[in-house]
Design an enzyme around this catalytic site. Structure first.
Site, PDB file in Angstrom:
ATOM      1  N   LYS A 152      46.593  37.551  43.561  1.00 18.96           N
ATOM      2  CA  LYS A 152      46.308  38.208  42.262  1.00 18.96           C
ATOM      3  C   LYS A 152      46.494  39.716  42.403  1.00 18.96           C
ATOM      4  CE  LYS A 152      42.846  37.438  38.638  1.00 18.96           C
ATOM      5  NZ  LYS A 152      43.736  37.162  37.525  1.00 18.96           N
ATOM      6  N   LEU A 211      49.255  31.305  40.235  1.00 16.00           N
ATOM      7  CA  LEU A 211      47.892  31.674  40.617  1.00 16.00           C
ATOM      8  C   LEU A 211      47.009  30.427  40.622  1.00 16.00           C
ATOM      9  CD1 LEU A 211      46.187  34.349  41.084  1.00 16.00           C
ATOM     10  CD2 LEU A 211      45.241  33.825  38.837  1.00 16.00           C
TER      11      LEU A 211
END
Ligand code: PMP
Length: 291
Positions: A152, A211
């Site tokens: 991230k 993600l």
């Protein structure tokens, strides 16, 4: 009567400051190179949803990038709780960022930089009226990102462009698409994970350069507990077009029905049954999993 405007307090490298104070120097590696990571955690009634899971995800990325992670989970939680108290925000979004620190602007990792670390608690953003009940529109957008999307990082320009295109198209989100020998497939939203439903089976893209969404994981587990079959695999555009239901998930969007993709209506333009069922169970889950 004179009104007092309360300035928000933020946490930066061990201390609390007013949000208006300039804190990050020009030599910060995040500012110059996007050399940093972030997390966004939901604050509900002054407590934090799945706090440890978010921090674990951040720690993993920091390990990979060799950015020292200097705080324990307990210290971070305590700091986050202080932000709730000082700022009197009970329902909000906790933004956490860590960068490699300050150093002269050379690309390679500096020898001695100390990470910059900050936390800001913002009130929950405004959401479109009735979006969870009526559902939202999405657009499709080419996945022009790099190959480390499972970390991230604060390198979000493709996501920013995708979201802006969505906004210009009067849509809530942009779904990223890539291609392989079998055709076009979906990866994730610009800030969300993607799900579809066909004949009662839930499908979501496998963790292949996307993600690992904390909400995605929670929703998969909830679905499995409800005996809903879950497939984690590539989901192609042609399958998507004939799916019964589509929804997206994220810390802020929770379980959000999708009723239109580009010009194509999904499930007759109404949120699907399974979507609403999972939305209900996720709401319940949120009340039970904070720290
Ligand atoms: N994918 C991307 C690219 C995101 O930015 C987000 C939001 N952080 C998500 C998925 C959803 O992740 P989460 O459920 O952990 O909020």
């Amino acid at each position: 009567m004179e009104k007092t405007i309360k300035t928000k307090s933020v946490f930066f490298n061990g201390y609390f400051y007013p949000e208006s104070k300039p804190l990050l120097p020009i030599l910060d590696r995040g500012v110059c190179f996007g050399d940093g990571l972030y997390e966004l955690i939901r604050c509900i009634g002054g407590k934090f949803l799945l706090f440890t899971r978010h921090i674990n995800r951040m720690r993993k990325s920091a390990d990979f990038l060799e950015i020292p992670f200097l705080y324990s989970d307990d210290e971070l939680l305590e700091t986050a709780q202080k932000l709730v108290k000082i700022n009197e925000i009970k329902d909000g979004e906790l933004y956490i960022e860590i960068t490699r620190g300050n150093a002269p602007r050379y690309h390679e990792f500096p020898e001695k930089a100390k990470p910059n670390f900050f936390m800001v608690l913002n009130p929950l953003r405004e959401m479109p009226d009735g979006c969870w009940i009526r559902g939202v529109k999405v657009i499709t957008f080419p996945d022009i990102r790099w190959s480390y999307c499972h970390f991230k990082t604060i390198n979000l320009l493709p996501n920013v462009l995708a979201k802006e295109m969505a906004k210009k198209g009067n849509a809530y989100e942009a779904f990223f698409m890539r291609g392989d020998e079998k055709g076009t497939y979906f990866t994730e939203g610009s800030s969300s994970s993607i799900f579809s439903v066909k004949n009662g089976v839930l499908r979501t893209p496998e963790l292949d350069n996307i993600l690992p969404g904390v909400t995605r994981d929670a929703v998969i587990n909830i679905a499995k507990k409800l005996n809903i079959k879950v497939e984690e695999r590539r989901v192609y555009l042609k399958e998507f077009k004939i799916s019964d239901e589509v929804f997206l998930t994220s810390t802020v969007s929770e379980v959000m029905p999708v009723i239109q993709m580009d010009k194509k209506k999904i499930s007759n333009g109404k949120p699907g049954f399974l979507t609403l069922r999972l939305q209900f169970h996720y709401k319940k889950f949120m009340q039970e999993h904070f720290q």
